[in-house]
Write a protein that holds these residues in place. Structure first.
Motif, mmCIF file in Angstrom:
data_model
loop_
_atom_site.group_PDB
_atom_site.id
_atom_site.type_symbol
_atom_site.label_atom_id
_atom_site.label_comp_id
_atom_site.label_asym_id
_atom_site.label_seq_id
_atom_site.Cartn_x
_atom_site.Cartn_y
_atom_site.Cartn_z
ATOM 1 N N TYR B 161 0.790 -1.239 0.000
ATOM 2 C CA TYR B 161 0.000 0.000 0.000
ATOM 3 C C TYR B 161 0.829 1.299 0.000
ATOM 4 C CZ TYR B 161 -3.800 -3.154 1.237
ATOM 5 O OH TYR B 161 -4.711 -4.170 1.237
ATOM 6 N N GLY B 162 2.088 1.173 0.411
ATOM 7 C CA GLY B 162 2.888 2.393 0.550
ATOM 8 C C GLY B 162 2.863 2.879 1.984
ATOM 9 N N TYR B 163 2.969 4.187 2.174
ATOM 10 C CA TYR B 163 2.959 4.730 3.534
ATOM 11 C C TYR B 163 1.586 4.533 4.142
ATOM 12 C CZ TYR B 163 7.507 6.754 2.577
ATOM 13 O OH TYR B 163 8.827 6.911 2.282
ATOM 14 N N LEU B 164 1.584 4.093 5.398
ATOM 15 C CA LEU B 164 0.311 3.844 6.087
ATOM 16 C C LEU B 164 -0.101 5.101 6.858
ATOM 17 C CD1 LEU B 164 1.080 0.234 7.381
ATOM 18 C CD2 LEU B 164 -0.181 0.927 5.305
ATOM 19 N N THR B 165 -1.386 5.410 6.784
ATOM 20 C CA THR B 165 -1.878 6.639 7.420
ATOM 21 C C THR B 165 -3.179 6.367 8.163
ATOM 22 O OG1 THR B 165 -3.028 7.167 5.371
ATOM 23 C CG2 THR B 165 -0.858 8.172 5.677
ATOM 24 N N ALA B 166 -3.513 7.260 9.076
ATOM 25 C CA ALA B 166 -4.689 7.066 9.935
ATOM 26 C C ALA B 166 -5.974 7.031 9.114
ATOM 27 C CB ALA B 166 -4.756 8.179 10.985
ATOM 28 N N CYS B 167 -6.034 7.865 8.088
ATOM 29 C CA CYS B 167 -7.224 7.878 7.239
ATOM 30 C C CYS B 167 -6.867 7.248 5.895
ATOM 31 C CB CYS B 167 -7.704 9.313 7.054
ATOM 32 S SG CYS B 167 -9.093 9.438 5.907
ATOM 33 N N PRO B 168 -7.693 6.302 5.419
ATOM 34 C CA PRO B 168 -7.351 5.593 4.171
ATOM 35 C C PRO B 168 -7.176 6.519 2.963
ATOM 36 C CG PRO B 168 -9.473 4.820 5.071
ATOM 37 C CD PRO B 168 -8.930 5.818 6.029
ATOM 38 N N THR B 169 -7.771 7.705 3.001
ATOM 39 C CA THR B 169 -7.620 8.591 1.837
ATOM 40 C C THR B 169 -6.192 9.086 1.675
ATOM 41 O OG1 THR B 169 -8.212 10.541 3.131
ATOM 42 C CG2 THR B 169 -9.991 9.467 1.912
ATOM 43 N N ASN B 170 -5.382 8.932 2.714
ATOM 44 C CA ASN B 170 -3.999 9.413 2.615
ATOM 45 C C ASN B 170 -2.978 8.313 2.358
ATOM 46 O OD1 ASN B 170 -4.500 12.207 3.056
ATOM 47 N ND2 ASN B 170 -4.909 11.723 5.205
ATOM 48 N N ILE B 171 -3.441 7.068 2.421
ATOM 49 C CA ILE B 171 -2.530 5.928 2.221
ATOM 50 C C ILE B 171 -1.859 5.983 0.848
ATOM 51 C CG2 ILE B 171 -2.780 3.479 1.510
ATOM 52 C CD1 ILE B 171 -4.130 2.942 4.117
ATOM 53 N N GLY B 172 -0.625 5.467 0.797
ATOM 54 C CA GLY B 172 0.098 5.398 -0.477
ATOM 55 C C GLY B 172 1.275 6.356 -0.434
ATOM 56 N N THR B 173 1.136 7.446 -1.134
ATOM 57 C CA THR B 173 2.220 8.432 -1.089
ATOM 58 C C THR B 173 2.079 9.310 0.148
ATOM 59 O OG1 THR B 173 0.872 10.027 -2.290
ATOM 60 C CG2 THR B 173 2.294 8.601 -3.604
#
Lengths: 353, 353
Positions: B161-173
């Motif tokens: 997935y790339g970089y993991l983030t708290a909100c799925p809309t930010n995942i990836g880059t």
């Protein structure tokens, strides 16, 4: 009929003089009268309407009721001239708009203090307008005119009801007394609603600048009696002179003083914004002009803005209305052109003041 | 923590310089990053949040990511200082308002171009702001910062997935690219709605000045990408640089030219009214200031009003916001006092220009 000469001055009701003219813009008395032997206007045949018109016109003009009286045949007028007369409060909107089949007119005294509409709702509608608080003087003058007319015309009168009129609300004395009051402080503080409720309890009507059905634009409120039956003219007049008008003046003055003491920034904000917009806008609607001029008027009467005279304000008030503006510019204009010409005229006039 | 020195200049995003700064007010790139081995902020225990904060702060400050970086503990800040940072776009509203229990902070470079929020929605939110159209430069700088941080901190990353983030809309880059555009002509002609629809079709978000959920005040629109997953950073950036921004600039320029040709009075009406009101009002709300300044900005960039510099406009833009105003006046004020102080400040500053 050339009404052009009217556009170069503000007419009677905006003269800006007279007692208490800081709050009472103008005083008005009008009488409704009908000729005996003819049906009311809305029931009369064409021939009868024409007879009413011809007889009335002749007697009005021969009666020399006011100085240099002129006659205007409304149904032969250009729409713009009709509108001009409405803007000057010499005829009603209804009189301007009625069908071309209806022969009708108005007699106007040169200083525009007296006007007599023929074949409006009633055969005759006599009006005396004075600037400032001059109800007594207006009443005296209209009484004199009524006496003169009564010698020349036979009015429909019932011993039981008094003068007969097309609408029952006018039956009896046929008198309507009204004052146009400038009440910006009561409007700003919201207390105008209390005044309206109190007026309603006293059987008074509170309307906008152009009478029935018009909104209060420019903080101008027209206050008039609603009852004409069962109360003497003198009683109605005395009520206005000694109770209604002094009380509303006192309320407005209290509201103005309270603004100065408690919220001077709010007061000056309205005044100075209005001044700034009038001097800088490139497009301007009539309603907005009236609101802005109302604020400037308040500023001038309260000594918070000294850049303009009351005379100039009153002129702008009238000159920026659609028919006056087009007469002044010498051309027909669509609303968008008028908005631009209006703003330009105001900037130019204020720049000279 | 004394943030007072911030109030005497306009900061990076309102510098008013940079390419195409007549329409593109500022460019912004931000990255969302989280430390491996810790739950996301909203799932972490107190101890974990504190550890994230301490480790991040140390590495950020030791990393010398930007010149003269300072650290601000947000949960120890006065509410007014938090508001000041929001008004300068250095922290989000959410970061300012979160519970006092949440240890959180922000690192800010002296020229305010770089800011790194710790324990906002993600452990780290890195932002680079540049005035004018400088997305490429902002991107390069944030890449450099990201590289530096990556050497010092272990970021949560998934090969899939790339970089993991708290909100799925930010995942990836984890990247969000945005430009703040001043689009008064598109607003005035109503064409802004077409732009908004086109932007939506391109999976772009169009928001107000303060990001998510804020309205477009002062004709300022923040345009940003919504997709972070499955598209490379370079691709997103190239889209903005070569398609999105040039196209919107062209639309706005066309709308401006059409106004000059077809409706110059409408254009000047807005500009001159705004100028007049700013110079004369006694009470003023923040929203109104922003709308008026927007018109003045348009007037200046189009050469229709030459009485004020862009620098002055940008200063007023910021100085009249609530926290800045109170800092500048040196006292806490209620909203009514602020409205008066704001109007006074503006008249004084414009009077000197």
């Amino acid at each position: 009929m050339n009404l052009g000469r009217m556009t170069d001055h503000a007419g009677e009701w905006l003269r800006g003089t007279g007692p208490q003219s800081d709050i009472v813009v103008s005083s008005r008395v009008r009488l409704a009268r009908n000729l005996a032997g003819y049906p009311f206007v809305n029931r009369a045949a064409s021939r009868q309407r024409l007879e009413v018109l011809q007889r009335s016109r002749q007697q009005i003009l021969e009666g020399k009721l006011a100085e240099d009286m002129i006659w205007v045949d409304i149904n032969e007028c250009e729409p713009m001239d009709r509108q001009l007369l409405v803007e000057r409060h010499l005829i009603s909107r209804q009189h301007a708009k009625a069908s071309d089949d209806l022969p009708r007119g108005v007699a106007v005294g040169l200083n525009e203090s007296v006007s007599i509409m023929v074949n409006e709702e009633d055969h005759l509608r006599v009006q005396v307008l004075r600037s400032g608080m001059q109800l007594g003087e207006a009443f005296e003058q209209i009484n004199h005119i009524d006496d003169c007319l009564e010698k020349r015309l036979d009015f429909a009168f019932s011993k039981k009801y008094g003068y007969l009129t097309a609408c029952p609300t006018n039956i009896g004395t046929g008198i309507r007394v009204s004052v146009m009051m400038h009440l910006p402080a009561l409007k700003l503080t919201g207390e105008i609603d209390k005044v309206k409720r109190a007026a309603k309890d006293m059987h008074l009507a509170v309307r906008g600048m152009f009478g029935e059905g018009s909104d209060a634009i420019g903080d101008l409120f027209q206050i008039s009696n609603q009852t004409t039956l069962g109360r003497g003219e003198q009683e109605i007049l005395a009520d206005f002179q000694h109770t209604v008008v002094p009380q509303i003046i006192a309320y407005e003055q209290q509201a103005r003083q309270a603004l100065v003491r408690q919220r001077p920034a709010l007061l000056d904000d309205g005044i100075w914004r209005s001044w700034a917009i009038l001097n800088n806008a490139r497009l301007m609607r009539t309603d907005e002009v009236l609101s802005l001029l109302s604020q400037i008027r308040l500023g001038v009467t309260m000594g918070r803005l000294e850049k303009v005279t009351m005379r100039m304000l009153n002129e702008l008030f009238l000159m920026t209305q659609p028919a006056h503006l087009q007469k002044l510019m010498g051309s027909d204009m669509d609303p968008a052109q008028r908005r631009e010409a209006r703003a330009t005229l105001i900037r130019k006039r204020l720049g000279q003041s």
